[in-house]
Write a protein that holds these residues in place. Sequence first.
Motif, mmCIF file in Angstrom:
data_model
loop_
_atom_site.group_PDB
_atom_site.id
_atom_site.type_symbol
_atom_site.label_atom_id
_atom_site.label_comp_id
_atom_site.label_asym_id
_atom_site.label_seq_id
_atom_site.Cartn_x
_atom_site.Cartn_y
_atom_site.Cartn_z
ATOM 1 N N VAL A 70 31.596 37.197 45.611
ATOM 2 C CA VAL A 70 30.535 37.378 44.617
ATOM 3 C C VAL A 70 29.279 37.974 45.237
ATOM 4 C CG1 VAL A 70 28.996 36.184 43.015
ATOM 5 C CG2 VAL A 70 31.403 35.512 43.162
ATOM 6 N N ALA A 71 28.754 37.340 46.282
ATOM 7 C CA ALA A 71 27.487 37.786 46.866
ATOM 8 C C ALA A 71 27.593 39.199 47.414
ATOM 9 C CB ALA A 71 27.055 36.818 47.962
ATOM 10 N N GLU A 72 28.680 39.498 48.095
ATOM 11 C CA GLU A 72 28.826 40.824 48.703
ATOM 12 C C GLU A 72 28.999 41.911 47.647
ATOM 13 O OE1 GLU A 72 31.206 40.193 52.748
ATOM 14 O OE2 GLU A 72 31.729 38.774 51.158
ATOM 15 N N LEU A 73 29.728 41.623 46.581
ATOM 16 C CA LEU A 73 29.870 42.595 45.499
ATOM 17 C C LEU A 73 28.518 42.871 44.858
ATOM 18 C CD1 LEU A 73 33.145 41.228 43.880
ATOM 19 C CD2 LEU A 73 32.910 43.423 45.051
ATOM 20 N N HIS A 74 27.760 41.817 44.616
ATOM 21 C CA HIS A 74 26.432 41.974 44.019
ATOM 22 C C HIS A 74 25.531 42.809 44.915
ATOM 23 C CE1 HIS A 74 22.357 41.156 42.801
ATOM 24 N NE2 HIS A 74 22.147 40.472 43.908
ATOM 25 N N ARG A 75 25.497 42.479 46.194
ATOM 26 C CA ARG A 75 24.590 43.177 47.109
ATOM 27 C C ARG A 75 25.020 44.613 47.376
ATOM 28 N NH1 ARG A 75 24.767 37.802 50.790
ATOM 29 N NH2 ARG A 75 23.622 36.465 49.300
ATOM 30 N N ALA A 76 26.284 44.914 47.132
ATOM 31 C CA ALA A 76 26.772 46.288 47.302
ATOM 32 C C ALA A 76 26.434 47.175 46.111
ATOM 33 C CB ALA A 76 28.279 46.280 47.519
ATOM 34 N N GLY A 77 25.905 46.577 45.048
ATOM 35 C CA GLY A 77 25.524 47.363 43.884
ATOM 36 C C GLY A 77 26.583 47.467 42.812
ATOM 37 N N ILE A 78 27.667 46.722 42.936
ATOM 38 C CA ILE A 78 28.711 46.705 41.907
ATOM 39 C C ILE A 78 28.239 45.860 40.725
ATOM 40 C CG2 ILE A 78 31.026 45.802 41.398
ATOM 41 C CD1 ILE A 78 31.801 46.718 44.239
ATOM 42 N N THR A 79 28.513 46.310 39.526
ATOM 43 C CA THR A 79 28.163 45.513 38.350
ATOM 44 C C THR A 79 29.108 44.320 38.266
ATOM 45 O OG1 THR A 79 27.413 47.489 37.172
ATOM 46 C CG2 THR A 79 27.838 45.520 35.856
ATOM 47 N N ILE A 80 28.566 43.131 38.506
ATOM 48 C CA ILE A 80 29.378 41.927 38.486
ATOM 49 C C ILE A 80 28.772 40.921 37.515
ATOM 50 C CG2 ILE A 80 28.211 41.097 40.596
ATOM 51 C CD1 ILE A 80 30.769 39.455 41.170
ATOM 52 N N ALA A 81 29.613 40.406 36.644
ATOM 53 C CA ALA A 81 29.222 39.382 35.688
ATOM 54 C C ALA A 81 29.962 38.095 36.011
ATOM 55 C CB ALA A 81 29.542 39.833 34.263
ATOM 56 N N THR A 82 29.496 37.007 35.453
ATOM 57 C CA THR A 82 30.205 35.738 35.553
ATOM 58 C C THR A 82 30.461 35.221 34.149
ATOM 59 O OG1 THR A 82 30.220 33.546 36.591
ATOM 60 C CG2 THR A 82 28.116 34.295 35.709
ATOM 61 N N ALA A 83 31.528 34.449 33.980
ATOM 62 C CA ALA A 83 31.914 34.040 32.629
ATOM 63 C C ALA A 83 32.642 32.705 32.645
ATOM 64 C CB ALA A 83 32.780 35.119 31.988
ATOM 65 N N SER A 84 32.861 32.159 31.458
ATOM 66 C CA SER A 84 33.440 30.822 31.296
ATOM 67 C C SER A 84 34.925 30.776 31.592
ATOM 68 C CB SER A 84 33.232 30.325 29.856
ATOM 69 O OG SER A 84 31.881 30.172 29.553
ATOM 70 N N ASP A 85 35.641 31.841 31.240
ATOM 71 C CA ASP A 85 37.100 31.869 31.263
ATOM 72 C C ASP A 85 37.634 30.873 30.228
ATOM 73 O OD1 ASP A 85 39.581 32.774 31.957
ATOM 74 O OD2 ASP A 85 39.604 31.955 33.951
ATOM 75 N N ASN A 86 38.235 29.804 30.655
ATOM 76 C CA ASN A 86 38.844 28.852 29.721
ATOM 77 C C ASN A 86 37.932 27.643 29.504
ATOM 78 O OD1 ASN A 86 41.014 30.345 31.346
ATOM 79 N ND2 ASN A 86 42.122 29.659 29.534
ATOM 80 N N ILE A 87 38.026 27.061 28.320
ATOM 81 C CA ILE A 87 37.198 25.908 27.984
ATOM 82 C C ILE A 87 38.098 24.796 27.450
ATOM 83 C CG2 ILE A 87 35.385 25.031 26.457
ATOM 84 C CD1 ILE A 87 34.061 27.759 26.602
ATOM 85 N N GLN A 88 38.231 23.740 28.239
ATOM 86 C CA GLN A 88 38.983 22.539 27.868
ATOM 87 C C GLN A 88 40.430 22.865 27.469
ATOM 88 O OE1 GLN A 88 36.810 19.888 25.222
ATOM 89 N NE2 GLN A 88 34.858 20.496 26.104
ATOM 90 N N ASP A 89 41.138 23.405 28.449
ATOM 91 C CA ASP A 89 42.557 23.685 28.264
ATOM 92 C C ASP A 89 43.251 23.507 29.614
ATOM 93 O OD1 ASP A 89 42.208 26.023 29.805
ATOM 94 O OD2 ASP A 89 42.047 27.327 28.059
ATOM 95 N N PRO A 90 44.545 23.794 29.758
ATOM 96 C CA PRO A 90 45.210 23.513 31.033
ATOM 97 C C PRO A 90 44.728 24.364 32.197
ATOM 98 C CG PRO A 90 46.691 24.694 29.560
ATOM 99 C CD PRO A 90 45.513 24.257 28.740
ATOM 100 N N PHE A 91 44.026 25.464 31.918
ATOM 101 C CA PHE A 91 43.494 26.319 32.977
ATOM 102 C C PHE A 91 42.172 25.770 33.520
ATOM 103 C CE2 PHE A 91 46.307 28.880 30.452
ATOM 104 C CZ PHE A 91 46.929 29.731 31.338
#
Length: 436
Positions: A311-332
């Motif tokens: 995460v940190a290296e991608l951000h500092r390299a200038g790549i557009t990086i987002a973060t997200a929830s993925d799954n919410i209260q399921d087997p994942f």
Amino acid sequence: MARDNSIASLANLAAGQSFALTGGTIIHDDGTQSISDIIVGADGRFVVVEPFLNTISCSACVDISGMLVSPGFVDAHQHLDKTGVLRFTPNPSGTLQGAREAFAKYARTAGPDDIHKRATRTVERCLSRGTTAIRSHINVDKDAGFHGIETLAGIRDSAKDRITLQLVAFMTPHPGQDFDWLGQNIDGAVALADAVGGTPAVSEDPPRYLDILFSAAVKAGKPVDLHLDEHLNASVHLIEAALDRVERFGMQGRTVFSHVSVLSALPRRKFESIIERILALDVGVVTLPAANLYLQGRDYEMLPPRGLTRVAELHRAGITIATASDNIQDPFVPTGSGDMLEIARWTLLAGHLRGDELAAAHRMITTAPAHLMGLGKDYGLRAGARADFVVTDCLDTDTLIAGGPDQAFVFSRGRLVSETTTALMRVENSRLKEDA
């Protein structure tokens, strides 16, 4: 009238009335902040965002001096067809494969009403916590059929004035995959969706599978969002194969790689060569800290890895990086509340961002995912954009991410849709002494 009650009174405005908020601290796209006024028009869009505005023509005007205004939070990767099924889908192993098997079994019986009820509840919970746009991957396969994507397409269209919802046709591979079925059904699924997706790592023929996905995307004129290399086996990865197809199919700037956990397992020289191609081809990245912390590394006897991408290296390299929830209260992911501020904190901690990069974590839940979803001029605190924003009692971006607000007001399409106030208990020192 108290300031929070004044903001709350905007809920009583009739449809078609404009209003103004004055003196608030605005978070701009580049992360800078300034004191400014806001006028929201009758159409639910920003008319103007500038200091010292003449607000006399507005139906209501509220002084929000000392409060912080952020664009609405954006969750660029969810699974609304899976949300809330934890109690029905046990995953004793806690692994990614265990989760896949558990949901596949449940999907055979999950009808439209069940999907609609669970997805709608999660959408409303996310909205109440400041999320005004969601991109959701929806399984399309022999188990789930089209139930999920047809149901979510209905929710997307009916809720468009409350929340921006994008759907990814998540063409899920199966063991003994029938590529004929995939070929026959992908165009119909993509027609209902806003993007094309899949998970090449579990396909029995990844090159063929990738070609089908990219071909369908080009044919429909829609972007690609892949679950890519959600594992830590450095000897097997498909990043370069996927990048080859971005280049060959002309999908630069229209492709997102989600997870890419394997980047953290690659030797630095290899990682650096890949990152150069990601930059050159303008590919975006989404990290999913909740899922990768929970599912990855369970087979390690010592020092289990965090499981996230770099995460940190991608951000500092200038790549557009987002973060997200993925799954919410399921087997994942057995937890989750739809709170993107919580996800931003997990990302900062687990992704090894620094304490002076809190603003970067804020961009990962606002401008970065908005860019990856192609929201364009429809997003942000600017004239003409949808008036999707969050007003809090935080001092600045850093305090918003670090600890969150005690008061928050969520606006979607210019309407106040949620008000949250945390009651703080104050106890006199003398009472404390008596109890001691």
